[in-house]
Write an enzyme that holds these catalytic residues in place. Sequence first.
Site, PDB file in Angstrom:
ATOM      1  N   THR A 178       0.908  -0.987   0.192  1.00 12.59           N
ATOM      2  CA  THR A 178      -0.120  -0.130  -0.132  1.00 12.59           C
ATOM      3  C   THR A 178       0.971   1.315   0.003  1.00 12.59           C
ATOM      4  O   THR A 178       2.014   1.149   0.441  1.00 12.59           O
ATOM      5  CB  THR A 178      -0.829   0.194   1.259  1.00 12.59           C
ATOM      6  OG1 THR A 178      -1.404   1.242   1.359  1.00 12.59           O
ATOM      7  CG2 THR A 178      -0.067  -0.100   2.478  1.00 12.59           C
ATOM      8  N   TYR A 185      -1.708  -0.024   9.866  1.00 16.80           N
ATOM      9  CA  TYR A 185      -1.680  -0.929   8.574  1.00 16.80           C
ATOM     10  C   TYR A 185      -0.528  -0.610   7.677  1.00 16.80           C
ATOM     11  O   TYR A 185      -0.148  -1.541   7.367  1.00 16.80           O
ATOM     12  CB  TYR A 185      -3.189   0.100   7.730  1.00 16.80           C
ATOM     13  CG  TYR A 185      -3.185  -0.480   6.565  1.00 16.80           C
ATOM     14  CD1 TYR A 185      -3.449  -1.704   5.906  1.00 16.80           C
ATOM     15  CD2 TYR A 185      -3.505   0.468   5.137  1.00 16.80           C
ATOM     16  CE1 TYR A 185      -3.622  -2.155   4.745  1.00 16.80           C
ATOM     17  CE2 TYR A 185      -3.545   0.266   4.229  1.00 16.80           C
ATOM     18  CZ  TYR A 185      -3.637  -1.316   3.741  1.00 16.80           C
ATOM     19  OH  TYR A 185      -3.939  -1.541   2.276  1.00 16.80           O
TER      20      TYR A 185
END
Length: 327
Positions: free
Chosen positions: A117, A141
Amino acid sequence: MKTVLVTGGAGYIGSHACKALASRGFLPVTVDNLSTGWAQAVRFGPLIQADLADREALDTAFRDHAPVAVMHFAASSLVGEAMQEPGKYWRNNVLGALNLAEAALAAGCPNMVFSSTCAVYGEQDGVVLSEESLLAPLNAYGSSKRAIEEMLRDFGASDGLRSVVFRYFNVAGADPEAEIGECHRPETHLIPVMLEAIDGQRKALVIHGNDYPTHDGTCIRDYVHVTDLAEAHVRGLEWLMDGRGSRVFNLGTGSGFSVQEVINHARAATGHKVPHRFGPRRAGDAAALVSGSKRALDELGWEPRHSSLKRMIADAWAWHRKGGYPG
Ligand code: UDP
């Protein structure tokens, strides 16, 4: 027919990758615990309902299906939640990937395409991010994905694991045939939330902050069509099959749009105004994340062909109106 093991194949991006794989003659075998995915999204190959914590189930899947590669999508992936429950991100994402990598190597399947990501970059003062940019995640995350990237590198050095790591920017849109699409419960992502506000399923879209150092004060993101992303995964797989070794690629368009601009485009794409109001910033959000995707273009020959904002919103709107999945 060559088999690819797809973790998270019942989820948004994983299901679109399965469709792309099937269209290119691969059999996608989904491994998914259905905690956030949908059995109805698994249409292009078998579903094994299992958790990545279950090493025995993984070993059985590798033994039964003898995949040539793994595409690893299954993960917890919400920035807001990651700020509240970091342990969940370290446990699900890092331990799940560790189990999977070890099972793949034990089964003699050393090829992995991994979903990372742009959250690994954190905040970098408005620069366009290249694969060489500093990694400074702002939330668990991004931290968990950075840790997995490092883990894959270590297994590459020790055991010959070959990985293509894709750092996604903001994935949007839906299958142009509306066979599969984005379906989260609860929904937190900008474009589907906006569509829910348009059709009255929620009162209004709340814009998370309008005091960022951007031209209109709202966050800037680089949106890329899920079908383009799926195509990149097939190219990443072919790259590994060609023996070209481990590589990291950004996947974005190189153009950033503010939340306010996305709302303006929605009017053109759907014919409706988006009811919205301003709220406070969301913890963990960077002001701007825009991809430099030259490497994917130069080395994979990948181009985001479907990724105009208008097209992404129109495809998401067609899927939304169809009302796919639950029930
Ligand atoms: N966003 C917003 N309201 C919402 C959902 C998202 O203002 O209801 C903003 C969010 O703060 C971010 C951008 O839209 O700047 C994209 O957020 P999303 O959750 O879709 O993806 P993320 O950037 O977290 O991967």
